[in-house]
Design a protein around this motif. Structure first.
Motif, PDB file in Angstrom:
ATOM      1  N   SER A  89     -42.609  -1.256 -18.946  1.00 26.89           N
ATOM      2  CA  SER A  89     -43.916  -0.795 -18.474  1.00 26.89           C
ATOM      3  C   SER A  89     -45.044  -1.595 -19.121  1.00 26.89           C
ATOM      4  CB  SER A  89     -44.099   0.695 -18.804  1.00 26.89           C
ATOM      5  OG  SER A  89     -43.059   1.470 -18.248  1.00 26.89           O
ATOM      6  N   PHE A  90     -46.038  -1.942 -18.281  1.00 33.55           N
ATOM      7  CA  PHE A  90     -47.201  -2.697 -18.746  1.00 33.55           C
ATOM      8  C   PHE A  90     -48.479  -1.907 -18.475  1.00 33.55           C
ATOM      9  CE2 PHE A  90     -44.112  -6.012 -18.546  1.00 33.55           C
ATOM     10  CZ  PHE A  90     -44.522  -6.962 -19.477  1.00 33.55           C
ATOM     11  N   ASP A  91     -49.447  -2.120 -19.342  1.00 31.59           N
ATOM     12  CA  ASP A  91     -50.771  -1.558 -19.144  1.00 31.59           C
ATOM     13  C   ASP A  91     -51.797  -2.532 -19.713  1.00 31.59           C
ATOM     14  OD1 ASP A  91     -52.707   0.442 -18.434  1.00 31.59           O
ATOM     15  OD2 ASP A  91     -52.850   0.968 -20.556  1.00 31.59           O
ATOM     16  N   LYS A  92     -52.682  -3.012 -18.849  1.00 30.69           N
ATOM     17  CA  LYS A  92     -53.750  -3.939 -19.245  1.00 30.69           C
ATOM     18  C   LYS A  92     -53.197  -5.138 -20.004  1.00 30.69           C
ATOM     19  CE  LYS A  92     -57.154  -0.233 -19.371  1.00 30.69           C
ATOM     20  NZ  LYS A  92     -58.106   0.557 -20.211  1.00 30.69           N
ATOM     21  N   GLY A  93     -52.070  -5.683 -19.506  1.00 36.65           N
ATOM     22  CA  GLY A  93     -51.511  -6.894 -20.078  1.00 36.65           C
ATOM     23  C   GLY A  93     -50.590  -6.696 -21.262  1.00 36.65           C
ATOM     24  N   ARG A  94     -50.443  -5.475 -21.716  1.00 37.56           N
ATOM     25  CA  ARG A  94     -49.590  -5.207 -22.877  1.00 37.56           C
ATOM     26  C   ARG A  94     -48.319  -4.468 -22.469  1.00 37.56           C
ATOM     27  NH1 ARG A  94     -53.316  -3.583 -28.109  1.00 37.56           N
ATOM     28  NH2 ARG A  94     -54.605  -5.484 -28.105  1.00 37.56           N
ATOM     29  N   LEU A  95     -47.225  -4.848 -23.105  1.00 31.69           N
ATOM     30  CA  LEU A  95     -45.971  -4.130 -22.906  1.00 31.69           C
ATOM     31  C   LEU A  95     -46.043  -2.845 -23.722  1.00 31.69           C
ATOM     32  CD1 LEU A  95     -42.422  -5.740 -23.018  1.00 31.69           C
ATOM     33  CD2 LEU A  95     -42.863  -3.422 -23.809  1.00 31.69           C
ATOM     34  N   ILE A  96     -45.983  -1.709 -23.035  1.00 32.82           N
ATOM     35  CA  ILE A  96     -46.160  -0.429 -23.725  1.00 32.82           C
ATOM     36  C   ILE A  96     -44.870   0.377 -23.832  1.00 32.82           C
ATOM     37  CG2 ILE A  96     -48.608  -0.252 -23.165  1.00 32.82           C
ATOM     38  CD1 ILE A  96     -47.803   1.748 -20.930  1.00 32.82           C
ATOM     39  N   ARG A  97     -43.844  -0.011 -23.042  1.00 35.57           N
ATOM     40  CA  ARG A  97     -42.601   0.775 -23.069  1.00 35.57           C
ATOM     41  C   ARG A  97     -41.462  -0.062 -22.486  1.00 35.57           C
ATOM     42  NH1 ARG A  97     -44.697   4.483 -20.790  1.00 35.57           N
ATOM     43  NH2 ARG A  97     -45.288   5.784 -22.548  1.00 35.57           N
ATOM     44  N   ASP A  98     -40.286   0.020 -23.090  1.00 36.16           N
ATOM     45  CA  ASP A  98     -39.098  -0.693 -22.608  1.00 36.16           C
ATOM     46  C   ASP A  98     -37.911   0.235 -22.815  1.00 36.16           C
ATOM     47  OD1 ASP A  98     -36.989  -2.351 -22.008  1.00 36.16           O
ATOM     48  OD2 ASP A  98     -37.628  -4.001 -23.286  1.00 36.16           O
ATOM     49  N   GLU A  99     -37.399   0.799 -21.708  1.00 39.39           N
ATOM     50  CA  GLU A  99     -36.386   1.842 -21.807  1.00 39.39           C
ATOM     51  C   GLU A  99     -35.213   1.596 -20.876  1.00 39.39           C
ATOM     52  OE1 GLU A  99     -38.887   5.872 -22.777  1.00 39.39           O
ATOM     53  OE2 GLU A  99     -38.942   5.139 -20.707  1.00 39.39           O
ATOM     54  N   GLU A 100     -34.009   1.754 -21.372  1.00 37.30           N
ATOM     55  CA  GLU A 100     -32.844   1.841 -20.520  1.00 37.30           C
ATOM     56  C   GLU A 100     -32.888   3.179 -19.777  1.00 37.30           C
ATOM     57  OE1 GLU A 100     -30.676  -0.549 -20.133  1.00 37.30           O
ATOM     58  OE2 GLU A 100     -31.495  -1.849 -21.684  1.00 37.30           O
ATOM     59  N   ASN A 101     -32.384   3.192 -18.550  1.00 35.82           N
ATOM     60  CA  ASN A 101     -32.439   4.410 -17.742  1.00 35.82           C
ATOM     61  C   ASN A 101     -33.856   4.999 -17.753  1.00 35.82           C
ATOM     62  OD1 ASN A 101     -29.599   4.300 -17.287  1.00 35.82           O
ATOM     63  ND2 ASN A 101     -29.304   5.150 -19.346  1.00 35.82           N
ATOM     64  N   GLY A 102     -34.827   4.088 -17.550  1.00 39.73           N
ATOM     65  CA  GLY A 102     -36.219   4.468 -17.706  1.00 39.73           C
ATOM     66  C   GLY A 102     -36.793   5.182 -16.494  1.00 39.73           C
ATOM     67  N   ARG A 103     -38.013   5.697 -16.704  1.00 39.37           N
ATOM     68  CA  ARG A 103     -38.771   6.343 -15.646  1.00 39.37           C
ATOM     69  C   ARG A 103     -40.156   5.716 -15.570  1.00 39.37           C
ATOM     70  NH1 ARG A 103     -36.639  10.830 -13.570  1.00 39.37           N
ATOM     71  NH2 ARG A 103     -38.649  11.703 -12.985  1.00 39.37           N
ATOM     72  N   TYR A 104     -40.851   6.020 -14.487  1.00 32.65           N
ATOM     73  CA  TYR A 104     -42.187   5.471 -14.291  1.00 32.65           C
ATOM     74  C   TYR A 104     -43.173   6.309 -15.101  1.00 32.65           C
ATOM     75  CZ  TYR A 104     -46.090   3.222 -11.892  1.00 32.65           C
ATOM     76  OH  TYR A 104     -47.205   2.481 -11.585  1.00 32.65           O
ATOM     77  N   ILE A 105     -43.571   5.775 -16.261  1.00 26.58           N
ATOM     78  CA  ILE A 105     -44.542   6.454 -17.124  1.00 26.58           C
ATOM     79  C   ILE A 105     -45.539   5.392 -17.581  1.00 26.58           C
ATOM     80  CG2 ILE A 105     -44.912   7.835 -19.183  1.00 26.58           C
ATOM     81  CD1 ILE A 105     -41.925   8.572 -19.101  1.00 26.58           C
TER      82      ILE A 105
END
Length: 225
Positions: free
Chosen positions: A208-224
């Protein structure tokens, strides 16, 4: 297979990507998510060498792609198949001819084209639409032709940038199932999307990215985001 090491990209002092670090293993299926302007498309363009990082390194198969010479770039790009929201098909060519044209442009022989194109059409389930022009195809069928065209070089990586953005829900899931099948056959798939329903149903890795920054990296992830 792919490593981003502290990668940044500035446009007039505005950070499209800011110190991004992650890696993708061969044969993974990874979704890149974030709101519009989060940096997803910039990331994909840098992987294709259409944009260059302001700082950091992008390593593919052990090679810093920024160090590639100009004449080596076309060979490198054949490792990566790309599909887009707007299909980018040639309107005056049939489904068969759109795929064949990509092979012709790469110098493939008529014999190779005659063997490979029917196989690709079968993979994307369009054998019965081989002689149809884009105007005679549904949105989902057009995207399947685009996926077939992206597969002509047998790429190690398939990148899909909002591939279902112009499709209705039924055709959307046809395309997602096809991407999963291609992944199961051994191709690394990178899907950039802001479709929450797709991401939550896939149950695969999500960056997941927000304003150019990687904010989350998850296996079996969800859209957050």
């Amino acid at each position: 297979m792919i490593e981003f090491k502290n990668v940044s990209k500035l446009y007039d002092d505005c950070a499209a990507l800011d110190g991004v670090t992650f890696s993708i293993k061969p044969k993974e299926f990874v979704s890149i998510v974030g709101r519009s302007g989060a940096g997803k498309t910039t990331l994909l363009k840098m992987l294709l060498k259409e944009e260059y990082p302001t700082g950091g390194e992008i390593i593919v198969d052990g090679i810093d792609i920024s160090s590639l010479k100009k004449h080596d770039t076309p060979v490198y790009r054949r490792k990566i198949g790309s599909i887009f929201q707007d299909f980018k098909l040639l309107p005056n060519k049939t489904a068969y001819e759109n795929i064949a044209f990509a092979m012709e442009a790469a110098g493939r022989t008529e014999q190779e084209i005659a063997v490979d194109v029917p196989q690709i059409l079968n993979l994307v389930e369009l054998t019965d639409k081989a002689n149809n022009f884009p105007a005679q195809l549904s949105g989902g069928e057009k995207q399947r032709v685009a996926i077939g065209r992206a597969l002509v070089h047998k790429p190690d990586i398939l990148m899909a940038d909002e591939p279902t953005g112009n499709l209705d829900p039924l055709h959307t899931w046809d395309i997602i199932r096809l991407l999963c099948r291609i992944n199961e056959l051994g191709t690394t798939v990178i899907l950039a999307t802001h479709d929450r329903e797709i991401i939550n149903a896939l149950g695969k890795r999500v960056i997941s990215f927000d304003k150019g920054r990687l904010i989350r990296d998850e296996e079996n992830g969800r859209y957050i985001v």
